[in-house]
Structure formats: C-alpha cells, structure tokens
Design a protein around this motif. Structure first.
Motif, PDB file in Angstrom:
ATOM      1  N   PRO A 163       0.731  -1.248   0.097  1.00 54.31           N
ATOM      2  CA  PRO A 163      -0.092   0.089   0.051  1.00 54.31           C
ATOM      3  C   PRO A 163       0.683   1.421   0.017  1.00 54.31           C
ATOM      4  CG  PRO A 163       0.033  -0.847   2.238  1.00 54.31           C
ATOM      5  CD  PRO A 163       0.936  -2.024   1.542  1.00 54.31           C
ATOM      6  N   LEU A 164       0.490   2.412  -0.185  1.00 58.03           N
ATOM      7  CA  LEU A 164       0.845   3.630  -0.499  1.00 58.03           C
ATOM      8  C   LEU A 164       1.605   4.098   0.848  1.00 58.03           C
ATOM      9  CD1 LEU A 164       1.559   6.036  -2.134  1.00 58.03           C
ATOM     10  CD2 LEU A 164      -0.595   7.089  -1.599  1.00 58.03           C
ATOM     11  N   SER A 165       0.793   3.579   1.958  1.00 58.09           N
ATOM     12  CA  SER A 165       1.773   4.097   3.358  1.00 58.09           C
ATOM     13  C   SER A 165       2.745   3.250   3.551  1.00 58.09           C
ATOM     14  CB  SER A 165       0.523   3.529   4.308  1.00 58.09           C
ATOM     15  OG  SER A 165       0.422   2.094   4.250  1.00 58.09           O
ATOM     16  N   VAL A 166       3.185   2.170   2.847  1.00 58.42           N
ATOM     17  CA  VAL A 166       4.656   1.797   3.263  1.00 58.42           C
ATOM     18  C   VAL A 166       5.442   2.444   2.534  1.00 58.42           C
ATOM     19  CG1 VAL A 166       6.138  -0.301   2.400  1.00 58.42           C
ATOM     20  CG2 VAL A 166       3.798  -0.731   3.367  1.00 58.42           C
ATOM     21  N   TYR A 167       5.279   3.264   1.313  1.00 58.17           N
ATOM     22  CA  TYR A 167       6.161   4.004   0.637  1.00 58.17           C
ATOM     23  C   TYR A 167       6.323   5.301   1.325  1.00 58.17           C
ATOM     24  CZ  TYR A 167       7.338   7.946  -2.468  1.00 58.17           C
ATOM     25  OH  TYR A 167       7.833   9.198  -3.092  1.00 58.17           O
ATOM     26  N   ASP A 168       5.163   5.850   2.119  1.00 54.99           N
ATOM     27  CA  ASP A 168       5.534   6.958   2.837  1.00 54.99           C
ATOM     28  C   ASP A 168       6.345   6.819   4.098  1.00 54.99           C
ATOM     29  OD1 ASP A 168       3.638   8.355   1.404  1.00 54.99           O
ATOM     30  OD2 ASP A 168       1.915   7.577   2.531  1.00 54.99           O
ATOM     31  N   GLU A 169       6.138   5.644   4.621  1.00 59.72           N
ATOM     32  CA  GLU A 169       7.311   5.265   5.555  1.00 59.72           C
ATOM     33  C   GLU A 169       8.599   5.211   5.294  1.00 59.72           C
ATOM     34  OE1 GLU A 169       7.878   4.875   9.719  1.00 59.72           O
ATOM     35  OE2 GLU A 169       6.070   5.643   8.761  1.00 59.72           O
ATOM     36  N   ALA A 170       8.581   4.434   4.222  1.00 58.13           N
ATOM     37  CA  ALA A 170      10.260   4.274   3.798  1.00 58.13           C
ATOM     38  C   ALA A 170      10.987   5.443   3.392  1.00 58.13           C
ATOM     39  CB  ALA A 170      10.027   3.344   2.313  1.00 58.13           C
ATOM     40  N   LYS A 172      10.372   8.545   4.592  1.00 56.25           N
ATOM     41  CA  LYS A 172      10.806   9.161   6.202  1.00 56.25           C
ATOM     42  C   LYS A 172      11.967   8.424   6.547  1.00 56.25           C
ATOM     43  CE  LYS A 172       5.907  10.247   7.225  1.00 56.25           C
ATOM     44  NZ  LYS A 172       4.774  10.033   8.366  1.00 56.25           N
ATOM     45  N   LYS A 173      11.953   7.230   6.700  1.00 57.08           N
ATOM     46  CA  LYS A 173      12.906   6.451   7.255  1.00 57.08           C
ATOM     47  C   LYS A 173      14.436   6.528   6.469  1.00 57.08           C
ATOM     48  CE  LYS A 173      10.425   2.724   9.454  1.00 57.08           C
ATOM     49  NZ  LYS A 173      10.281   1.200   9.446  1.00 57.08           N
ATOM     50  N   LEU A 174      14.454   6.745   5.156  1.00 55.84           N
ATOM     51  CA  LEU A 174      15.694   6.904   4.377  1.00 55.84           C
ATOM     52  C   LEU A 174      16.101   8.204   4.523  1.00 55.84           C
ATOM     53  CD1 LEU A 174      14.497   5.173   1.324  1.00 55.84           C
ATOM     54  CD2 LEU A 174      16.228   4.234   2.716  1.00 55.84           C
ATOM     55  N   ASN A 175      15.036   9.274   4.528  1.00 55.56           N
ATOM     56  CA  ASN A 175      15.682  10.636   5.179  1.00 55.56           C
ATOM     57  C   ASN A 175      16.154  10.923   6.269  1.00 55.56           C
ATOM     58  OD1 ASN A 175      14.892  11.989   2.289  1.00 55.56           O
ATOM     59  ND2 ASN A 175      12.750  12.246   3.119  1.00 55.56           N
ATOM     60  N   LYS A 176      15.640  10.049   7.146  1.00 52.43           N
ATOM     61  CA  LYS A 176      16.182  10.159   8.383  1.00 52.43           C
ATOM     62  C   LYS A 176      17.584   9.682   8.583  1.00 52.43           C
ATOM     63  CE  LYS A 176      15.226   8.774  13.418  1.00 52.43           C
ATOM     64  NZ  LYS A 176      14.268   8.210  14.264  1.00 52.43           N
ATOM     65  N   ILE A 177      18.000   8.763   7.835  1.00 56.36           N
ATOM     66  CA  ILE A 177      19.479   8.448   7.826  1.00 56.36           C
ATOM     67  C   ILE A 177      20.474   9.303   6.698  1.00 56.36           C
ATOM     68  CG2 ILE A 177      18.887   6.273   8.758  1.00 56.36           C
ATOM     69  CD1 ILE A 177      19.259   5.002   6.054  1.00 56.36           C
ATOM     70  N   GLY A 178      19.887  10.180   6.013  1.00 59.54           N
ATOM     71  CA  GLY A 178      20.669  10.802   5.088  1.00 59.54           C
ATOM     72  C   GLY A 178      20.595  10.080   3.712  1.00 59.54           C
ATOM     73  N   VAL A 179      20.021   9.302   3.398  1.00 57.65           N
ATOM     74  CA  VAL A 179      20.243   8.624   2.137  1.00 57.65           C
ATOM     75  C   VAL A 179      19.277   9.662   0.982  1.00 57.65           C
ATOM     76  CG1 VAL A 179      19.432   6.662   0.875  1.00 57.65           C
ATOM     77  CG2 VAL A 179      20.608   6.450   2.707  1.00 57.65           C
ATOM     78  N   ARG A 180      19.805   9.630  -0.070  1.00 60.64           N
ATOM     79  CA  ARG A 180      18.853  10.444  -1.345  1.00 60.64           C
ATOM     80  C   ARG A 180      17.850   9.405  -1.787  1.00 60.64           C
ATOM     81  NH1 ARG A 180      23.919  11.609  -0.229  1.00 60.64           N
ATOM     82  NH2 ARG A 180      24.765  13.617  -0.579  1.00 60.64           N
ATOM     83  N   VAL A 181      16.578   9.771  -1.552  1.00 60.97           N
ATOM     84  CA  VAL A 181      15.517   8.954  -2.357  1.00 60.97           C
ATOM     85  C   VAL A 181      15.235   9.397  -3.522  1.00 60.97           C
ATOM     86  CG1 VAL A 181      13.341   7.997  -1.891  1.00 60.97           C
ATOM     87  CG2 VAL A 181      14.759   8.771   0.099  1.00 60.97           C
ATOM     88  N   VAL A 182      14.935   8.315  -4.554  1.00 62.25           N
ATOM     89  CA  VAL A 182      14.663   8.695  -5.819  1.00 62.25           C
ATOM     90  C   VAL A 182      13.557   7.823  -6.269  1.00 62.25           C
ATOM     91  CG1 VAL A 182      15.233   8.834  -8.413  1.00 62.25           C
ATOM     92  CG2 VAL A 182      16.981   9.473  -6.570  1.00 62.25           C
ATOM     93  N   THR A 183      12.282   8.594  -6.602  1.00 60.35           N
ATOM     94  CA  THR A 183      11.163   7.714  -6.808  1.00 60.35           C
ATOM     95  C   THR A 183      10.889   7.588  -8.192  1.00 60.35           C
ATOM     96  OG1 THR A 183      10.034   8.622  -4.705  1.00 60.35           O
ATOM     97  CG2 THR A 183       8.501   7.523  -6.360  1.00 60.35           C
ATOM     98  N   HIS A 184      10.590   6.179  -8.476  1.00 62.92           N
ATOM     99  CA  HIS A 184      10.037   5.845  -9.915  1.00 62.92           C
ATOM    100  C   HIS A 184       8.595   5.971 -10.366  1.00 62.92           C
ATOM    101  CE1 HIS A 184      13.714   3.198 -11.279  1.00 62.92           C
ATOM    102  NE2 HIS A 184      14.340   3.991 -10.305  1.00 62.92           N
TER     103      HIS A 184
END
Length: 305
Positions: A163-170, A172-184
């Motif tokens: 579900p979309l909620s899993v993406y939202d949580e992912a 947030k967690k990646l931003n918290k550790i400083g990783v650059r998130v790229v969405t397809h």
C-alpha cells in the motif's frame, strides 16, 4: 540553453564537480513478487531481467562487473568517475551481510563516487537501513523506490504488492539516515487518466524525495502486460501525448527536486510498444523542443492542492 528543470547532470556537476555515468550492475537478488513471498509472476510490466535488462550479469567479483560495465560505456563516456547502479530486481532483498559486502566493494572502487540501489519500499528492514547508513558514511547513497503510481486500483492491477502507506514510511526512514531518495513513476499505466498521473507526480513532489524518475510505460515481450496489449485491452500513449504530459509534470514538481529521467529506455529486442520510443534521439529532441515552446518555469504553476 539553460535547462527548464533540475536535471541529474546539473545536480552531479554541482555536487561532484563533474559528470558521472551510471554503471548498471547486479547484486544477484530476486524479488518478493517473484520468489513466492507475495507472488511468483512479478509486476505486470516487468521483464525477465527484473527491470535491469542493461545491467551486467552477477558473475565474478564486483570489480570485474564494474570493469565490464566501463568497457560497455567507453564509447559514450570519456570521464573517469561513475555511479555504481544496482538496478536488477530488488537490491535490499536478501542476506544483509552479503549485500553489505557487495555494496561496500563497489563503494571502495576509486572510480566510484556514489552508489545507487534500486529496491521496493517494503524491503527496508531496520537491518537494511543500518547497512545503508554505514554505506552513506563512506560515499553518497541513492535509494531508488519503485512506486509507479499512488492509485491503489492501478497498484493492484500492476501487482505492486504494497500500500501507499509503506512508501510514505520508507521515505521518512531513508531521509532520517541521510540517504537520497529517488522515486520511480510510470506514466501511461492502463486505465489512468492524465489527471491521475499528475496526482501521482504531485504526491511524490510533496513526499520528501530528492529526485524522481519519470518512466514511459513500455510493453515488453514475455510480460503479462504484453498479453493484455495484444488482446486490445489498452493502448499506449502517443509521443505527442507523452511530451505534453511531461511538460505538465515538470511544471508542477518543486524546483529543488532532481529529474533523474525523462522517459527511460527499453531493449529494442524486447520492445512491443510504443515503437516510437525506440528512436531515442527523436524523443529527446521532441521533449526539449516542447520545453522551449512551453517556456516552463519549474514550480511556478503548482497545479497541486
């Protein structure tokens, strides 16, 4: 000509002082949508290569993969530094220690300035996040998430499996550790209107990501999507429709978001439709001309409520 969008090339020049070329590699992973955890068929559009048809085979050491990949791109790229891109299947799905050894081996290559890892939002356990944090401490890490759409009906149709909620949580967690998130994001999914596609772009633009990849829907041989296409269940969009849609996407995305891709490639031997996408030079020229004609000012026309 100044680009009317924040391109990956411009970002890399700003951050690294040079152009970097992506080397498509393989970590030898599979996917929960293929190994029976969620399904055995994969996403409806995904080829047997797990969306990594241009990636090196997982044979030999990481160093050997990198050397083979460099040889493949030497006619296109004359620089000395690269992004190690683990593209095929789900690259955070598997034994954490094995994955860490693979990714760290890539990071330790002198020619590699950053690493990019393609994965699913539902394959980011606490152990995986800790691994990514350790890698990020060595060199910049990009994590590419295959969202494709925010519409649950479409997500069910393509067999996304979360579900979309899993993406939202992912994110947030990646931003918290400083990783650059790229969405397809896939543009042109069967049954989606232009407004629905723009809804996805708006949502992603507000989700806290570093960048986006805008991907034209390709119908590839051997996929379940091909069966539906051959049955006449849907039609792919035209070049004119795609370019017009891209212009709208760029206009509504926040100006700080990096556009990592405008259309994407498909292997010609696998491409069923749309055939116009095989002429990459024509496609890119048409896109750039449309941007000039539209005189896009990124982020000025919001279109998102």
């Amino acid at each position: 000509m100044q680009e009317s969008y924040y391109s990956l090339n411009r970002y890399l020049q700003e951050q690294f002082g040079e152009k970097l070329y992506k080397l498509s590699l393989s970590a030898g992973c599979t996917c929960p949508n293929r190994d029976g955890t969620l399904d055995t068929r994969g996403c409806i559009f995904c080829s047997a290569g797990g969306s990594g048809d241009f990636a090196e085979k997982p044979q030999g050491s990481v160093h050997e993969q990198i050397e083979r990949a460099k040889a493949q791109v030497q006619k296109k790229f004359k620089g000395d530094h690269y992004i190690a891109y683990f593209q095929s299947y789900t690259n955070t799905y598997g034994d954490v220690s094995r994955l860490f050894n693979i990714f760290e081996a890539a990071i330790q290559e002198d020619c590699v300035r950053a690493i990019s890892i393609g994965t699913r939002p539902d394959c980011l356990s606490d152990e995986i996040l800790e691994m990514l944090k350790k890698l990020q401490a060595q060199k910049p890490v990009f994590v590419e998430l295959g969202l494709q759409t925010v519409h649950e009906k479409s997500a069910e149709f393509i067999r996304r499996g979360y579900p979309l909620s899993v993406y939202d949580e992912a994110v947030k967690k990646l931003n918290k550790i400083g990783v650059r998130v790229v969405t397809h994001i896939i543009l042109g999914l069967p049954g989606e209107t232009k407004e629905q596609m723009l809804d996805t772009v708006c949502y992603v633009g507000k989700s806290g990501v570093h960048g986006v990849k805008l991907q034209l829907l390709h119908v590839l041989r051997g996929t379940d999507l091909e069966k539906l296409y051959q049955q006449g269940v849907f039609q792919t969009i035209t070049l004119e429709e795609y370019v017009d849609l891209l212009c709208d996407c760029i206009e509504i995305l926040p100006p700080e978001i990096v556009i990592h891709r405008l259309t994407g490639d498909a292997p010609k031997k696998l491409l069923v439709a749309p055939q116009w996408s095989a002429d990459k030079k024509r496609v890119l020229n048409t896109i750039q001309q449309a941007f000039r004609d539209r005189n896009i000012k990124q982020g000025k026309k919001t279109g998102c409520l």
